[in-house]
Design a protein around this motif. Structure first.
Motif, short mmCIF file in Angstrom:
data_model
loop_
_atom_site.label_atom_id
_atom_site.label_comp_id
_atom_site.label_asym_id
_atom_site.label_seq_id
_atom_site.Cartn_x
_atom_site.Cartn_y
_atom_site.Cartn_z
N ARG A 55 0.82 -1.23 -0.12
CA ARG A 55 -0.06 -0.11 -0.02
C ARG A 55 0.78 1.38 -0.07
NH1 ARG A 55 -3.14 0.83 4.85
NH2 ARG A 55 -1.76 -0.40 6.07
N VAL A 56 0.45 2.15 -0.88
CA VAL A 56 1.29 3.10 -1.21
C VAL A 56 0.45 4.59 -0.56
CG1 VAL A 56 2.70 4.78 -2.55
CG2 VAL A 56 2.50 2.35 -2.89
N ARG A 57 1.01 5.31 0.29
CA ARG A 57 0.23 6.77 0.51
C ARG A 57 1.18 7.85 0.69
NH1 ARG A 57 0.66 7.52 6.59
NH2 ARG A 57 1.40 5.82 7.24
N GLN A 58 0.85 9.11 0.08
CA GLN A 58 1.63 10.11 0.17
C GLN A 58 2.26 10.54 1.66
OE1 GLN A 58 -0.02 12.97 -2.51
NE2 GLN A 58 1.61 14.36 -2.15
N MET A 59 3.61 11.04 1.95
CA MET A 59 3.86 11.23 3.01
C MET A 59 3.68 12.77 3.51
SD MET A 59 7.90 11.16 3.71
CE MET A 59 8.94 12.42 4.85
N ALA A 60 3.91 13.59 2.46
CA ALA A 60 3.55 14.90 2.61
C ALA A 60 3.13 15.69 1.44
CB ALA A 60 4.57 15.79 3.42
N ALA A 61 2.74 16.77 1.45
CA ALA A 61 2.40 17.71 0.17
C ALA A 61 3.65 17.78 -0.74
CB ALA A 61 1.69 18.90 0.37
N PRO A 62 4.71 18.23 -0.33
CA PRO A 62 5.82 18.50 -1.35
C PRO A 62 6.68 17.25 -1.64
CG PRO A 62 6.46 19.72 0.77
CD PRO A 62 5.18 18.73 0.94
N LEU A 63 6.63 16.11 -0.91
CA LEU A 63 7.55 15.19 -1.31
C LEU A 63 7.31 13.87 -0.38
CD1 LEU A 63 10.14 14.59 1.13
CD2 LEU A 63 10.43 16.85 0.13
N GLY A 64 7.70 12.62 -0.86
CA GLY A 64 7.67 11.48 0.20
C GLY A 64 6.57 10.34 -0.07
N ALA A 65 6.80 9.24 -0.15
CA ALA A 65 5.70 8.22 0.01
C ALA A 65 5.96 7.02 1.03
CB ALA A 65 5.37 7.59 -1.53
N ILE A 66 5.01 6.71 1.61
CA ILE A 66 5.18 5.43 2.66
C ILE A 66 4.66 4.36 1.90
CG2 ILE A 66 4.62 4.67 4.95
CD1 ILE A 66 4.16 7.86 5.46
N VAL A 67 5.36 3.27 2.00
CA VAL A 67 5.28 2.22 1.29
C VAL A 67 4.99 0.90 2.22
CG1 VAL A 67 5.82 0.38 -0.63
CG2 VAL A 67 6.59 2.56 -0.66
N GLU A 68 3.80 0.49 2.51
CA GLU A 68 3.30 -0.37 3.59
C GLU A 68 3.17 -1.90 3.13
OE1 GLU A 68 1.58 2.50 7.07
OE2 GLU A 68 0.37 2.19 5.13
N ASP A 69 3.22 -2.57 4.20
CA ASP A 69 3.07 -4.11 3.66
C ASP A 69 3.83 -4.46 2.60
OD1 ASP A 69 0.85 -3.99 5.74
OD2 ASP A 69 -0.59 -3.39 3.97
N LEU A 70 5.08 -4.35 2.81
CA LEU A 70 5.90 -4.90 1.77
C LEU A 70 7.33 -5.04 2.59
CD1 LEU A 70 6.86 -5.18 -1.11
CD2 LEU A 70 8.01 -2.88 -1.04
N ASP A 71 7.67 -6.48 2.50
CA ASP A 71 8.86 -6.90 2.93
C ASP A 71 10.10 -6.63 1.95
OD1 ASP A 71 11.34 -8.08 3.76
OD2 ASP A 71 10.06 -9.92 4.66
N VAL A 72 11.02 -6.06 2.18
CA VAL A 72 11.86 -5.35 1.15
C VAL A 72 12.80 -6.80 0.60
CG1 VAL A 72 11.81 -3.08 1.57
CG2 VAL A 72 13.74 -4.24 2.39
N ARG A 73 12.99 -7.51 1.90
CA ARG A 73 13.99 -9.01 1.46
C ARG A 73 12.99 -9.60 0.11
NH1 ARG A 73 13.93 -10.86 7.61
NH2 ARG A 73 11.80 -10.72 7.15
N ALA A 74 11.86 -9.44 0.00
CA ALA A 74 11.17 -10.24 -0.76
C ALA A 74 10.91 -9.61 -2.19
CB ALA A 74 10.00 -10.88 -0.55
N VAL A 75 11.68 -8.40 -2.63
CA VAL A 75 11.28 -7.72 -3.73
C VAL A 75 12.07 -8.36 -4.87
CG1 VAL A 75 12.06 -5.30 -4.79
CG2 VAL A 75 10.84 -5.62 -2.63
N ASP A 76 11.43 -8.57 -5.95
CA ASP A 76 12.11 -9.26 -7.44
C ASP A 76 12.36 -7.89 -8.36
OD1 ASP A 76 9.58 -8.43 -8.20
OD2 ASP A 76 9.18 -10.57 -8.48
N ALA A 77 12.74 -7.98 -9.36
CA ALA A 77 12.95 -7.22 -10.29
C ALA A 77 11.90 -6.16 -10.78
CB ALA A 77 13.94 -7.65 -11.43
N SER A 78 11.05 -6.91 -10.87
CA SER A 78 9.67 -6.13 -11.46
C SER A 78 9.22 -5.25 -10.45
CB SER A 78 8.75 -6.97 -11.95
OG SER A 78 7.97 -7.71 -11.14
N THR A 79 9.04 -5.63 -9.11
CA THR A 79 8.71 -4.82 -8.13
C THR A 79 9.68 -3.66 -7.68
OG1 THR A 79 7.60 -6.93 -6.87
CG2 THR A 79 7.93 -4.80 -5.79
#
Ligand SMILES: O=C(O)CCC(=O)C(=O)O
Ligand SMILES: [Fe+2]
Length: 261
Positions: free
Chosen positions: A2-26
């Motif tokens: 799940r992706v939500r914006q962190m603040a108006a000028p910049l940033g996004a928070i990426v939840e429910d993702l284990d970065v150890r499991a990220v493959d090339a397409s993700t």
């Protein structure tokens, strides 16, 4: 995820993702988000140094920080801010602009975070550039600046005469998004090419004030387990040391960029 914006000028928070499991397409999708938002925050991670390195390598080759590293990990440094006196990270900067090819991104993983304070502040330099007048855009677009690590070398007790210096355009074009961003910072920029120090200072002081207007800023408040990456090509950042003796322990690495144009 799940992706939500962190603040108006910049940033996004990426939840429910284990970065150890990220493959090339993700990773490709994450890079799209990264180029759009400039800061990505991945909460609740559990990473060894090798796992942090493996995730970062989706973005390219890691480069060592010139002033120290974690034993056994030449590309990781440990940030420990406990009881620390003010240093160069308490100035707005983009990382290693004193290098001919500065890192495109920096990635921090928090092992320990203060209960309150110790935030990292960011300022969006694409917005800062866009809000200059047409006349000022034309002027800064023609300038090249010298950046120097002399102050940093002094801070680490090393010979400032050996510190690296580099020249970069004052407005750089993002090599992936094509967006233009201001590229000067109080910590490392010394002067404009073909201008005197004094002349440079007058315009740099104006730009330093302009480029960190509150409208361009956001801050990240750290929790243990947060993994945060930011884009040095279009952001400044500032480590806000307001947490006194409360421990803060972070593993930091950076990924090689291209020469700014
Ligand atoms: O400690 C922080 O919040 C950031 C420090 C910093 O400037 C960096 O890691 O490049
Ligand atoms: Fe930094």
């Amino acid at each position: 995820m799940r992706v939500r914006q962190m603040a108006a000028p910049l940033g996004a928070i990426v939840e429910d993702l284990d970065v150890r499991a990220v493959d090339a397409s993700t990773a490709k999708e994450l890079n799209r988000l990264f180029c759009q938002h400039h800061v990505l925050v991945f909460p609740k991670q559990q990473l060894t140094p090798d796992e942090q390195i493996a995730f970062a390598e989706h973005w390219g080759e890691l480069i060592p920080f010139p002033y120290g590293s974690l034993p056994g990990y030449p590309n990781i440094i440990e940030l420990r801010n406990r009881g620390k006196a003010r240093d160069v990270n308490q100035h707005w900067h983009s990382d290693m602009t004193y290098d001919p090819t500065p890192p495109k991104l920096t990635m921090l993983y928090a092992l320990e975070a203060p209960a309150i304070g110790g935030e990292t502040a960011f300022a969006n330099q694409i917005l800062a550039y866009q809000e200059l007048s047409a006349g000022m855009k034309k002027l800064v677009g023609s300038l090249v600046a010298t950046h120097s690590a002399k102050d940093l070398a002094r801070l680490y007790g090393q010979d400032p005469d050996q510190a690296s210096e580099a020249e970069h355009p004052v407005v750089r074009t993002h090599d992936e998004s094509g967006e233009k961003a201001l590229y000067v910072c109080r910590a490392f920029t010394r002067q404009f090419q073909d201008w005197s120090r004094q002349e440079s200072k007058a315009l740099l002081d104006y730009l330093y004030e302009h480029c960190v207007r509150p409208e361009y800023q956001a801050r990240h408040q750290w929790q243990a387990g947060d993994l945060v990456m930011w884009d040095n090509r279009c952001l400044l950042h500032y480590a806000v040391h307001d947490h006194g003796e409360d421990p803060r322990l972070i593993h930091r690495l950076q990924v090689q960029g291209t020469s700014p144009v």
